[in-house]
Scaffold this motif. Structure first.
Motif, mmCIF file in Angstrom:
data_model
loop_
_atom_site.group_PDB
_atom_site.id
_atom_site.type_symbol
_atom_site.label_atom_id
_atom_site.label_comp_id
_atom_site.label_asym_id
_atom_site.label_seq_id
_atom_site.Cartn_x
_atom_site.Cartn_y
_atom_site.Cartn_z
ATOM 1 N N LYS A 1 0.777 -1.233 0.134
ATOM 2 C CA LYS A 1 0.034 -0.034 0.057
ATOM 3 C C LYS A 1 0.816 0.994 0.025
ATOM 4 O O LYS A 1 1.569 1.298 0.845
ATOM 5 C CB LYS A 1 -1.131 0.058 1.164
ATOM 6 C CG LYS A 1 -1.743 -1.016 1.315
ATOM 7 C CD LYS A 1 -2.832 -1.222 2.427
ATOM 8 C CE LYS A 1 -3.607 -2.448 2.591
ATOM 9 N NZ LYS A 1 -4.167 -2.490 3.876
ATOM 10 N N ASP A 27 0.014 0.194 6.385
ATOM 11 C CA ASP A 27 -1.021 -0.532 6.662
ATOM 12 C C ASP A 27 -2.321 -0.188 6.389
ATOM 13 O O ASP A 27 -3.296 -0.726 6.006
ATOM 14 C CB ASP A 27 -0.945 -0.614 8.298
ATOM 15 C CG ASP A 27 -1.825 -1.724 8.863
ATOM 16 O OD1 ASP A 27 -2.288 -2.798 8.544
ATOM 17 O OD2 ASP A 27 -2.574 -1.220 9.847
ATOM 18 N N GLN A 28 -2.811 1.163 6.591
ATOM 19 C CA GLN A 28 -3.732 1.881 6.425
ATOM 20 C C GLN A 28 -3.545 3.367 5.652
ATOM 21 O O GLN A 28 -2.616 3.743 5.652
ATOM 22 C CB GLN A 28 -4.534 2.149 7.403
ATOM 23 C CG GLN A 28 -4.982 1.081 8.435
ATOM 24 C CD GLN A 28 -6.038 1.419 9.288
ATOM 25 O OE1 GLN A 28 -5.682 2.596 10.336
ATOM 26 N NE2 GLN A 28 -6.867 0.670 9.895
ATOM 27 N N VAL A 30 -5.509 6.630 4.540
ATOM 28 C CA VAL A 30 -6.728 7.390 5.188
ATOM 29 C C VAL A 30 -7.065 8.486 4.630
ATOM 30 O O VAL A 30 -7.831 9.344 5.109
ATOM 31 C CB VAL A 30 -6.571 7.526 6.893
ATOM 32 C CG1 VAL A 30 -6.326 6.350 7.750
ATOM 33 C CG2 VAL A 30 -5.301 8.513 6.941
ATOM 34 N N GLY A 44 -1.769 8.024 6.493
ATOM 35 C CA GLY A 44 -1.746 6.434 6.291
ATOM 36 C C GLY A 44 -1.210 6.131 7.884
ATOM 37 O O GLY A 44 -0.600 7.113 8.624
ATOM 38 N N THR A 45 -0.978 4.725 7.992
ATOM 39 C CA THR A 45 -0.377 4.409 9.111
ATOM 40 C C THR A 45 0.887 3.548 8.625
ATOM 41 O O THR A 45 0.555 2.874 7.482
ATOM 42 C CB THR A 45 -1.217 3.476 10.079
ATOM 43 O OG1 THR A 45 -1.903 2.599 9.244
ATOM 44 C CG2 THR A 45 -2.552 4.531 10.692
ATOM 45 N N GLY A 47 3.008 0.178 8.244
ATOM 46 C CA GLY A 47 2.810 -1.307 8.058
ATOM 47 C C GLY A 47 4.094 -1.977 7.954
ATOM 48 O O GLY A 47 5.055 -1.561 8.222
ATOM 49 N N GLU A 50 2.463 -6.264 4.608
ATOM 50 C CA GLU A 50 1.678 -7.279 4.881
ATOM 51 C C GLU A 50 2.385 -8.565 5.524
ATOM 52 O O GLU A 50 2.313 -9.703 5.120
ATOM 53 C CB GLU A 50 0.820 -7.701 3.631
ATOM 54 C CG GLU A 50 0.037 -6.814 3.160
ATOM 55 C CD GLU A 50 -0.709 -7.174 1.836
ATOM 56 O OE1 GLU A 50 -0.698 -8.128 1.290
ATOM 57 O OE2 GLU A 50 -1.598 -6.427 1.331
#
Length: 104
Positions: A1, A27-28, A30, A44-45, A47, A50
């Protein structure tokens, strides 16, 4: 991502009229595609790719207005700038020193 943010720079900036910052292994996410973001806004956050890596942020600064995220890590330099040098030279910029947001 991954998120790519295009930044308009003030006229005469040595890096050019536009640079991109790249934030990968998130990870996210936003923010939405095409959204105008403000300095300091959460986008975002962090990560782990994955679960491929320990949690970290892959960060790049690229010179130029084009979008070319490539697959994985590119074989060419993609006009990368030193993030540390770029940020230190512009840290503390006042609102008048920032390029205008695009008109929607």
């Amino acid at each position: 991502k991954m998120i790519i943010v295009a930044h308009r720079l003030p006229p005469g900036d040595e890096a050019g009229p536009v640079v991109q910052t790249v934030y990968a292994h998130l990870d996210q996410i936003v923010v939405a595609h095409g959204q105008v973001v403000q300095r300091g806004q959460k986008i975002g956050t962090v990560g782990t790719g994955e679960g491929t890596y320990l949690a970290h942020l892959h960060f790049e600064v690229r010179q130029g207005p084009y979008i070319n995220p490539a697959e994985g890590y590119a074989d060419t330099p993609l006009n990368r700038l030193s993030p540390e040098t770029f940020i230190q030279a512009r840290r503390g910029a006042g609102a008048a020193d920032l390029g205008p947001a695009p008109r929607l």
